[in-house]
Design a protein around this motif. Structure first.
Motif, PDB file in Angstrom:
ATOM      1  N   GLY A  13       0.793  -1.224   0.000  1.00 27.00           N
ATOM      2  CA  GLY A  13       0.000   0.000   0.000  1.00 27.00           C
ATOM      3  C   GLY A  13       0.819   1.264   0.000  1.00 27.00           C
ATOM      4  N   GLN A  25      -5.655   0.161   7.100  1.00 29.87           N
ATOM      5  CA  GLN A  25      -4.380   0.066   7.817  1.00 29.87           C
ATOM      6  C   GLN A  25      -3.879  -1.374   7.892  1.00 29.87           C
ATOM      7  OE1 GLN A  25      -6.027   2.588  11.206  1.00 29.87           O
ATOM      8  NE2 GLN A  25      -3.943   3.384  11.122  1.00 29.87           N
ATOM      9  N   LYS A  58      -2.100   2.080   2.168  1.00 31.36           N
ATOM     10  CA  LYS A  58      -2.089   1.861   3.608  1.00 31.36           C
ATOM     11  C   LYS A  58      -2.000   3.193   4.341  1.00 31.36           C
ATOM     12  CE  LYS A  58       0.494  -0.395   7.326  1.00 31.36           C
ATOM     13  NZ  LYS A  58       1.703  -1.159   7.674  1.00 31.36           N
ATOM     14  N   GLU A  92      -1.682  -4.692   6.877  1.00 29.95           N
ATOM     15  CA  GLU A  92      -0.271  -4.838   6.516  1.00 29.95           C
ATOM     16  C   GLU A  92      -0.093  -5.099   5.034  1.00 29.95           C
ATOM     17  OE1 GLU A  92       2.455  -4.331   8.333  1.00 29.95           O
ATOM     18  OE2 GLU A  92       1.109  -3.654   9.919  1.00 29.95           O
TER      19      GLU A  92
END
Length: 337
Positions: free
Chosen positions: A107, A147, A162, A149
């Protein structure tokens, strides 16, 4: 070999654009030079280009080859330096692709496109939403912000960024100002509806401060919290808990009610709800209603107004957005006109 090894180490640290420019110059100049040196063996520039490419890529078909000393010296130069340089360039390309794929999975990207859709908050509902969006328009581009991983879903037209969506950085990376629409899903990891809506409110306020003109749709867990969003001019609300509970109750009192809603909400089966543009020949809602009915579609709404049957004699306003119920082939026939 030691000198060559040290030279290759130096080459690896050269900026990528310099490597690409040098490689192109090497191939072009070598193609021209071999034709100049070996006029009989290489009558055209394309023949020279073909031989250079098969040489530096170590394919070596042997259909063309130099016969003079000058031509063979050029071949030796390509064997030593050309193959090494092209090998480094190919390695750089592969590394760049691997790095880009890793960044996409983690991300860590910046999206620069326009007219895309942003989904905030990954959940099973978000997954179904993406599936439905792609079933409606296969060529749209979707960005997921969460958020996690690693990216929960990736495809050629699905991206992941992300970050905390209540902060500006991930929204800027998603180019939110150029987005067509933003869908904010409630955090299903938060059990308490008040806390979930509080988080959604914080995200919505950040979005509205950055891109107030972008169409924003928010999932709200409790209906009485909608008043807290009103001052931010959110375009639409989806009331999660009340909608599901209401559908359960209606189905309990009348069999088959859920099937009706299911057909309207899913494009995979039965009739569906479609937007149709207003034709110049339609003056009143009755004109539109009768024309669409002849084509197999039922006019049911203008924006949020569902009382079309009581508005038939009224003139269709310039800002009308008409919706019909029909199957997909009928809708496509209507659009084609």
């Amino acid at each position: 070999m030691h000198i060559l090894k040290q030279l290759m180490k130096k080459v690896i640290h050269i900026p990528n654009y310099m490597l690409f420019i040098t490689s192109i110059l090497l191939v072009v100049l070598s193609s021209i030079l071999i034709v100049f040196i070996e006029r009989d063996s290489f009558p055209t520039i394309f023949d020279g280009f073909w031989w250079v490419m098969t040489t530096v890529t170590t394919v070596g078909y042997g259909d063309l080859y130099p016969e003079t000393v000058g031509g063979r010296l050029l071949a030796l130069f390509l064997y030593v330096f050309g193959i090494g340089l092209i090998g480094v360039v190919i390695g750089k390309i592969i590394d760049s692709l691997a790095i880009y794929r890793k960044k996409r999975q983690e991300g860590d990207i910046v999206y620069k496109g326009k007219g895309h859709y942003i989904i905030i908050g990954w959940s099973q509902k978000a997954k179904f939403a993406i599936k439905e969006m792609l079933a409606t328009h296969q060529d749209i581009e979707i960005i997921i912000i969460d958020q996690l991983e690693k990216a929960p879903m990736l495809d050629t037209n699905i991206y992941y960024i992300k970050g905390n969506p209540s902060e500006k950085e991930p929204l800027e990376k998603a180019n939110i100002k150029e987005a067509k629409s933003v869908l904010i899903f409630a955090d299903d990891k938060i059990v308490e509806g008040q806390l979930a809506d509080g988080k959604t409110l914080l995200i919505a306020s950040t979005i509205e401060s950055m891109a107030p003109e972008v169409h924003t749709i928010v999932e709200v867990m409790e209906e009485n919290h909608i008043k807290n969003f009103k001052y931010m001019q959110i375009d639409e609300f989806i009331i999660s808990n009340e909608t599901i509970s209401s559908l359960f109750v209606r189905s309990a009192f009348r069999n088959g009610m859920s099937n009706i809603f299911g057909q309207l909400l899913r494009r995979s089966q039965g009739d569906d709800l479609f937007y149709v543009p207003v034709k110049s020949s339609w003056n009143t809602y009755k004109d539109a209603f009768d024309d669409l009915l002849k084509q197999g579609a039922t006019l049911v709404a203008d924006r949020h107004h569902l009382n079309i049957n009581r508005m038939l004699d009224e003139t269709i306003p310039n800002n009308a957005e008409l919706f019909v119920i029909c199957d997909k082939p009928t809708y496509q026939k209507i659009i084609r006109g």
